[in-house]
Design a protein around this motif. Structure first.
Motif, PDB file in Angstrom:
ATOM      1  N   UNK A  38     -91.265  12.576 -90.054  1.00 46.87           N
ATOM      2  CA  UNK A  38     -90.467  11.345 -90.018  1.00 46.87           C
ATOM      3  C   UNK A  38     -90.891  10.469 -88.847  1.00 46.87           C
ATOM      4  N   UNK A  39     -91.189  11.084 -87.709  1.00 49.00           N
ATOM      5  CA  UNK A  39     -91.678  10.316 -86.569  1.00 49.00           C
ATOM      6  C   UNK A  39     -93.005   9.641 -86.914  1.00 49.00           C
ATOM      7  N   UNK A  40     -93.867  10.360 -87.616  1.00 46.57           N
ATOM      8  CA  UNK A  40     -95.156   9.796 -88.037  1.00 46.57           C
ATOM      9  C   UNK A  40     -94.966   8.705 -89.086  1.00 46.57           C
ATOM     10  N   UNK A  41     -93.953   8.855 -89.918  1.00 40.46           N
ATOM     11  CA  UNK A  41     -93.687   7.878 -90.982  1.00 40.46           C
ATOM     12  C   UNK A  41     -93.368   6.503 -90.420  1.00 40.46           C
ATOM     13  N   UNK A  42     -92.935   6.438 -89.164  1.00 42.19           N
ATOM     14  CA  UNK A  42     -92.617   5.148 -88.545  1.00 42.19           C
ATOM     15  C   UNK A  42     -93.826   4.220 -88.536  1.00 42.19           C
ATOM     16  N   UNK A  43     -95.027   4.773 -88.611  1.00 42.44           N
ATOM     17  CA  UNK A  43     -96.242   3.957 -88.639  1.00 42.44           C
ATOM     18  C   UNK A  43     -96.497   3.341 -90.008  1.00 42.44           C
ATOM     19  N   UNK A  44     -95.835   3.858 -91.043  1.00 39.37           N
ATOM     20  CA  UNK A  44     -96.183   3.464 -92.401  1.00 39.37           C
ATOM     21  C   UNK A  44     -95.033   2.924 -93.246  1.00 39.37           C
ATOM     22  N   UNK A  45     -93.811   3.276 -92.907  1.00 37.49           N
ATOM     23  CA  UNK A  45     -92.670   2.964 -93.768  1.00 37.49           C
ATOM     24  C   UNK A  45     -91.649   2.079 -93.064  1.00 37.49           C
ATOM     25  N   UNK A  46     -90.828   1.382 -93.837  1.00 36.01           N
ATOM     26  CA  UNK A  46     -89.707   0.639 -93.245  1.00 36.01           C
ATOM     27  C   UNK A  46     -88.713   1.611 -92.600  1.00 36.01           C
ATOM     28  N   UNK A  47     -87.991   1.152 -91.577  1.00 38.64           N
ATOM     29  CA  UNK A  47     -87.071   2.033 -90.844  1.00 38.64           C
ATOM     30  C   UNK A  47     -86.072   2.801 -91.709  1.00 38.64           C
ATOM     31  N   UNK A  48     -85.492   2.182 -92.721  1.00 36.76           N
ATOM     32  CA  UNK A  48     -84.504   2.885 -93.552  1.00 36.76           C
ATOM     33  C   UNK A  48     -85.141   4.063 -94.287  1.00 36.76           C
ATOM     34  N   UNK A  49     -86.378   3.906 -94.711  1.00 35.31           N
ATOM     35  CA  UNK A  49     -87.046   4.997 -95.427  1.00 35.31           C
ATOM     36  C   UNK A  49     -87.481   6.105 -94.469  1.00 35.31           C
ATOM     37  N   UNK A  50     -87.794   5.744 -93.235  1.00 35.08           N
ATOM     38  CA  UNK A  50     -88.087   6.750 -92.205  1.00 35.08           C
ATOM     39  C   UNK A  50     -86.835   7.592 -91.974  1.00 35.08           C
ATOM     40  N   UNK A  51     -85.685   6.926 -91.870  1.00 33.78           N
ATOM     41  CA  UNK A  51     -84.423   7.643 -91.697  1.00 33.78           C
ATOM     42  C   UNK A  51     -84.125   8.558 -92.865  1.00 33.78           C
ATOM     43  N   UNK A  52     -84.391   8.089 -94.082  1.00 33.66           N
ATOM     44  CA  UNK A  52     -84.165   8.915 -95.267  1.00 33.66           C
ATOM     45  C   UNK A  52     -85.030  10.175 -95.241  1.00 33.66           C
ATOM     46  N   UNK A  53     -86.306  10.026 -94.863  1.00 28.06           N
ATOM     47  CA  UNK A  53     -87.204  11.183 -94.794  1.00 28.06           C
ATOM     48  C   UNK A  53     -86.685  12.201 -93.786  1.00 28.06           C
ATOM     49  N   UNK A  54     -86.225  11.722 -92.633  1.00 33.53           N
ATOM     50  CA  UNK A  54     -85.692  12.612 -91.609  1.00 33.53           C
ATOM     51  C   UNK A  54     -84.435  13.332 -92.076  1.00 33.53           C
ATOM     52  N   UNK A  55     -83.551  12.589 -92.732  1.00 34.31           N
ATOM     53  CA  UNK A  55     -82.318  13.170 -93.239  1.00 34.31           C
ATOM     54  C   UNK A  55     -82.631  14.280 -94.247  1.00 34.31           C
ATOM     55  N   UNK A  56     -83.602  14.053 -95.103  1.00 33.77           N
ATOM     56  CA  UNK A  56     -84.010  15.060 -96.091  1.00 33.77           C
ATOM     57  C   UNK A  56     -84.519  16.320 -95.401  1.00 33.77           C
ATOM     58  N   UNK A  57     -85.326  16.123 -94.364  1.00 36.50           N
ATOM     59  CA  UNK A  57     -85.868  17.269 -93.634  1.00 36.50           C
ATOM     60  C   UNK A  57     -84.787  18.093 -92.975  1.00 36.50           C
ATOM     61  N   UNK A  58     -83.796  17.436 -92.395  1.00 29.36           N
ATOM     62  CA  UNK A  58     -82.736  18.202 -91.737  1.00 29.36           C
ATOM     63  C   UNK A  58     -81.908  18.991 -92.749  1.00 29.36           C
ATOM     64  N   UNK A  59     -81.543  18.363 -93.841  1.00 30.14           N
ATOM     65  CA  UNK A  59     -80.735  19.064 -94.854  1.00 30.14           C
ATOM     66  C   UNK A  59     -81.498  20.274 -95.392  1.00 30.14           C
ATOM     67  N   UNK A  60     -82.785  20.105 -95.634  1.00 32.53           N
ATOM     68  CA  UNK A  60     -83.586  21.231 -96.131  1.00 32.53           C
ATOM     69  C   UNK A  60     -83.684  22.343 -95.090  1.00 32.53           C
ATOM     70  N   UNK A  61     -83.912  21.975 -93.830  1.00 34.27           N
ATOM     71  CA  UNK A  61     -84.000  22.967 -92.764  1.00 34.27           C
ATOM     72  C   UNK A  61     -82.688  23.733 -92.625  1.00 34.27           C
ATOM     73  N   UNK A  62     -81.569  23.018 -92.691  1.00 35.40           N
ATOM     74  CA  UNK A  62     -80.255  23.664 -92.608  1.00 35.40           C
ATOM     75  C   UNK A  62     -80.030  24.574 -93.810  1.00 35.40           C
ATOM     76  N   UNK A  63     -80.497  24.140 -94.977  1.00 34.74           N
ATOM     77  CA  UNK A  63     -80.329  24.942 -96.181  1.00 34.74           C
ATOM     78  C   UNK A  63     -81.109  26.256 -96.060  1.00 34.74           C
TER      79      UNK A  63
END
Length: 161
Positions: A38-63
């Motif tokens: 998600x930190x790397x995505x900041x170079x390529x994606x709009x901020x809202x989509x970077x946040x979405x990618x990060x949110x997905x990663x956290x939920x998966x990690x918690x799962x």
């Protein structure tokens, strides 16, 4: 939304999910390298989509860890979205030093503060060093990889920044 943007968002979200498998030993099992993509995505994606990618990663990690904090992980995912949204905005604005300082302080020190009220102050004190270390590790990996990734992709497939 363009197909390329949707594809990149899905790719970075999937990489965040995969990063969730790379656990950082701690008192709680959901700390992982899920934020690096998600930190790397900041170079390529709009901020809202970077946040979405990060949110997905956290939920998966918690799962993967069995949701050790239960529904609190939803709050943490929202915090991750907001932190990475601001991080990406700072990246787009060219605040390259401040974005890392913001990320480490916001994710490593401020985001865990609600745990003192939800669980207990003792729990917060017990997990805060691990959360801060995980934040610093995620940032360090991204700091090392980001310049090379940006250089390799510059001018290719329409990436300019």
């Amino acid at each position: 939304m363009k197909l390329k943007t949707m594809t990149l968002t899905a790719l970075f979200a999937a990489l965040c999910v995969i990063g969730g498998f790379i656990k950082i030993p701690s008192g709680i099992g959901s700390l992982a390298l899920d934020t690096v993509p998600a930190l790397l995505a900041a170079s390529f994606l709009p901020p809202a989509l970077v946040g979405f990618a990060s949110m997905s990663g956290h939920i998966a990690s918690a799962m993967y860890a069995g949701f050790p904090l239960g529904p609190v992980h939803v709050m943490i995912a929202i915090e991750m979205f907001l932190i990475l949204f601001v991080f990406a905005r700072m990246h787009k604005a060219g605040r390259h030093t401040w974005k890392w300082i913001f990320f480490i302080i916001a994710n490593g020190l401020l985001a865990p503060l609600p745990l003192a009220l939800i669980v207990s102050p003792a729990f917060l004190l017990a997990v805060l060093p691990s959360i801060l270390l995980a934040t610093i590790l995620n940032a360090a990996v991204a700091i090392i990889v980001m310049p090379a990734l940006t250089k390799v992709t510059k001018g290719r497939m329409g990436f300019t920044k």
